[in-house]
Write a protein that holds these residues in place. Structure first.
Motif, PDB file in Angstrom:
ATOM      1  N   GLY A 131     -12.560 -11.633   3.019  1.00 41.98           N
ATOM      2  CA  GLY A 131     -11.657 -12.780   2.854  1.00 41.98           C
ATOM      3  C   GLY A 131     -10.275 -12.476   3.394  1.00 41.98           C
ATOM      4  O   GLY A 131     -10.058 -11.445   4.042  1.00 41.98           O
ATOM      5  N   PRO A 132      -9.318 -13.386   3.145  1.00 39.62           N
ATOM      6  CA  PRO A 132      -7.981 -13.247   3.733  1.00 39.62           C
ATOM      7  C   PRO A 132      -7.231 -11.985   3.323  1.00 39.62           C
ATOM      8  O   PRO A 132      -6.550 -11.382   4.153  1.00 39.62           O
ATOM      9  N   VAL A 133      -7.389 -11.571   2.078  1.00 37.54           N
ATOM     10  CA  VAL A 133      -6.639 -10.384   1.628  1.00 37.54           C
ATOM     11  C   VAL A 133      -7.104  -9.164   2.416  1.00 37.54           C
ATOM     12  O   VAL A 133      -6.296  -8.397   2.973  1.00 37.54           O
ATOM     13  N   GLU A 134      -8.433  -9.012   2.522  1.00 40.80           N
ATOM     14  CA  GLU A 134      -8.990  -7.869   3.250  1.00 40.80           C
ATOM     15  C   GLU A 134      -8.658  -7.977   4.745  1.00 40.80           C
ATOM     16  O   GLU A 134      -8.456  -6.967   5.414  1.00 40.80           O
ATOM     17  N   ALA A 135      -8.599  -9.220   5.268  1.00 39.06           N
ATOM     18  CA  ALA A 135      -8.285  -9.408   6.695  1.00 39.06           C
ATOM     19  C   ALA A 135      -6.861  -8.921   6.988  1.00 39.06           C
ATOM     20  O   ALA A 135      -6.624  -8.222   7.977  1.00 39.06           O
ATOM     21  N   VAL A 136      -5.921  -9.293   6.117  1.00 37.99           N
ATOM     22  CA  VAL A 136      -4.531  -8.844   6.308  1.00 37.99           C
ATOM     23  C   VAL A 136      -4.455  -7.320   6.203  1.00 37.99           C
ATOM     24  O   VAL A 136      -3.821  -6.659   7.027  1.00 37.99           O
ATOM     25  N   GLU A 137      -5.161  -6.761   5.210  1.00 34.05           N
ATOM     26  CA  GLU A 137      -5.145  -5.294   5.050  1.00 34.05           C
ATOM     27  C   GLU A 137      -5.654  -4.614   6.314  1.00 34.05           C
ATOM     28  O   GLU A 137      -5.085  -3.631   6.783  1.00 34.05           O
ATOM     29  N   PHE A 138      -6.746  -5.165   6.890  1.00 30.11           N
ATOM     30  CA  PHE A 138      -7.302  -4.566   8.108  1.00 30.11           C
ATOM     31  C   PHE A 138      -6.279  -4.635   9.248  1.00 30.11           C
ATOM     32  O   PHE A 138      -6.022  -3.633   9.921  1.00 30.11           O
ATOM     33  N   CYS A 139      -5.681  -5.826   9.455  1.00 27.76           N
ATOM     34  CA  CYS A 139      -4.724  -5.985  10.561  1.00 27.76           C
ATOM     35  C   CYS A 139      -3.527  -5.055  10.366  1.00 27.76           C
ATOM     36  O   CYS A 139      -3.025  -4.461  11.328  1.00 27.76           O
ATOM     37  N   GLU A 140      -3.087  -4.931   9.126  1.00 30.67           N
ATOM     38  CA  GLU A 140      -1.966  -4.019   8.853  1.00 30.67           C
ATOM     39  C   GLU A 140      -2.348  -2.577   9.203  1.00 30.67           C
ATOM     40  O   GLU A 140      -1.551  -1.845   9.796  1.00 30.67           O
ATOM     41  N   SER A 141      -3.576  -2.182   8.864  1.00 27.35           N
ATOM     42  CA  SER A 141      -3.979  -0.795   9.127  1.00 27.35           C
ATOM     43  C   SER A 141      -4.067  -0.546  10.633  1.00 27.35           C
ATOM     44  O   SER A 141      -3.719   0.533  11.105  1.00 27.35           O
ATOM     45  N   VAL A 142      -4.507  -1.553  11.400  1.00 27.60           N
ATOM     46  CA  VAL A 142      -4.573  -1.385  12.861  1.00 27.60           C
ATOM     47  C   VAL A 142      -3.172  -1.198  13.425  1.00 27.60           C
ATOM     48  O   VAL A 142      -2.909  -0.294  14.214  1.00 27.60           O
ATOM     49  N   LEU A 143      -2.244  -2.069  12.995  1.00 30.76           N
ATOM     50  CA  LEU A 143      -0.864  -1.999  13.512  1.00 30.76           C
ATOM     51  C   LEU A 143      -0.185  -0.692  13.103  1.00 30.76           C
ATOM     52  O   LEU A 143       0.553  -0.095  13.879  1.00 30.76           O
ATOM     53  N   GLU A 144      -0.499  -0.232  11.895  1.00 24.81           N
ATOM     54  CA  GLU A 144       0.039   1.039  11.391  1.00 24.81           C
ATOM     55  C   GLU A 144      -0.414   2.173  12.317  1.00 24.81           C
ATOM     56  O   GLU A 144       0.370   3.040  12.694  1.00 24.81           O
ATOM     57  N   GLY A 145      -1.690   2.118  12.724  1.00 30.56           N
ATOM     58  CA  GLY A 145      -2.265   3.155  13.588  1.00 30.56           C
ATOM     59  C   GLY A 145      -1.642   3.159  14.979  1.00 30.56           C
ATOM     60  O   GLY A 145      -1.704   4.161  15.690  1.00 30.56           O
ATOM     61  N   LEU A 146      -1.041   2.043  15.392  1.00 27.43           N
ATOM     62  CA  LEU A 146      -0.444   1.964  16.737  1.00 27.43           C
ATOM     63  C   LEU A 146       0.970   2.530  16.775  1.00 27.43           C
ATOM     64  O   LEU A 146       1.540   2.726  17.832  1.00 27.43           O
ATOM     65  N   LYS A 147       1.547   2.778  15.589  1.00 29.69           N
ATOM     66  CA  LYS A 147       2.959   3.226  15.543  1.00 29.69           C
ATOM     67  C   LYS A 147       3.116   4.645  16.064  1.00 29.69           C
ATOM     68  O   LYS A 147       2.230   5.471  15.910  1.00 29.69           O
TER      69      LYS A 147
END
Ligand code: B12
Length: 214
Positions: free
Chosen positions: A198-214
């Motif tokens: 759902g949306p909560v898990e979707a945001v968590e996933f997108c955040e983790s991807v962006l975190e990994g790009l830093k």
């Protein structure tokens, strides 16, 4: 409060718009969590789906249920702040699979990602494989999100995933899949993808991807 929650599920299931609006307004004014209210609306829609599958409801009822869900949702998100694209955290490309026009779930994901300050390019419903490839090239997303509800959407997801790999867009750009056609148990059949319920898990996933790009 529990009585109102039951009322909301029943009103959605019975396609009783007035009771639904009253119930949702009442929970909103009591400060009930928006995700919880959306969950109640979804429970009601599941019952509508079951009634349709049993032959008690017809296509017109499905259409009404979709309109009711959207109008109830507008009451829930009426006070939500507008998305702030000046401070974008990353780009997400999203669309519903070819042959599938169910967009209520996808719209919730879009809304929540935008509220979490992601830029979202929404390709809409019934999106052909080529449109994903073209948009991925032009928009340069950090994440590609695929939504599907119909049984056939699973096969369409696999087509998009294979085409993105062939175009060498993924795995550099991770693919997130969701919607009721898919579950964490069957994503292996689709290929190299991630799943969020759902949306909560979707945001968590997108955040983790962006975190990994830093
Ligand atoms: C409303 C509805 C419609 C509306 C859709 C309106 C709209 N604008 O979306 C209309 C009337 C158009 C419709 C049409 C049809 N429908 Co319909 N519909 C439904 C119903 C009742 C609710 C779907 C819904 O919106 N659920 C609520 C949302 C919030 O839930 P969701 O989509 O699962 O989304 C959540 C998660 O899955 C997730 N998520 C969703 N997308 C994504 C994406 C990502 C990336 C992530 C991470 C997460 C995520 O987050 C969301 C929020 O939590 C379902 C019943 C059911 N059990 O689902 C039937 C249902 C989906 N429909 C069905 C059918 C058969 C049809 C029709 C073929 C009917 C017909 N004879 O014409 C047509 C198909 C049209 C097409 N080609 O797509 C079947 C599908 C069977 C199947 N599995 O193949 C169902 C299951 C009903 C049933 N039990 O038979 N439908």
């Amino acid at each position: 409060m529990d009585e109102i929650k039951e009322q909301i599920v029943m009103a959605m299931s019975d396609l009783d718009l007035d009771t639904l609006h009253l119930g949702v307004q009442s929970l909103v004014s009591k400060g009930c969590d928006a995700h919880e209210i959306v969950g109640l609306l979804q429970q009601g829609l599941l019952q509508v789906g079951d009634r349709f599958a049993r032959g008690d409801y017809f296509l017109a009822d499905l259409i009404v249920s979709g309109m009711m869900f959207k109008s109830a949702l507008s009451l829930v998100i009426a006070d939500a702040p507008p998305p702030d694209s000046s401070n974008s955290r990353g780009r997400v490309l999203i669309g519903v699979m070819a042959g599938d026009i169910h967009d209520i779930g996808k719209d919730i994901i879009v809304q929540v990602l935008q509220t979490a300050a992601f830029d979202v390019l929404d390709l809409g419903v019934d999106v052909p494989v080529e449109a994903f490839i073209q948009a991925a090239g032009n928009y340069a997303p950090n994440i590609i999100a695929l939504s599907g509800v119909m049984g056939g959407s699973l096969l369409e997801m696999k087509k998009v995933v294979d085409a993105l790999a062939e175009a060498k867009i993924s795995p550099a750009v991770p693919i997130l899949v969701g919607g009721s056609c898919v579950s964490d148990l069957i994503i292996e059949n689709i290929g190299d993808v991630h799943y969020a319920k759902g949306p909560v898990e979707a945001v968590e996933f997108c955040e983790s991807v962006l975190e990994g790009l830093k």
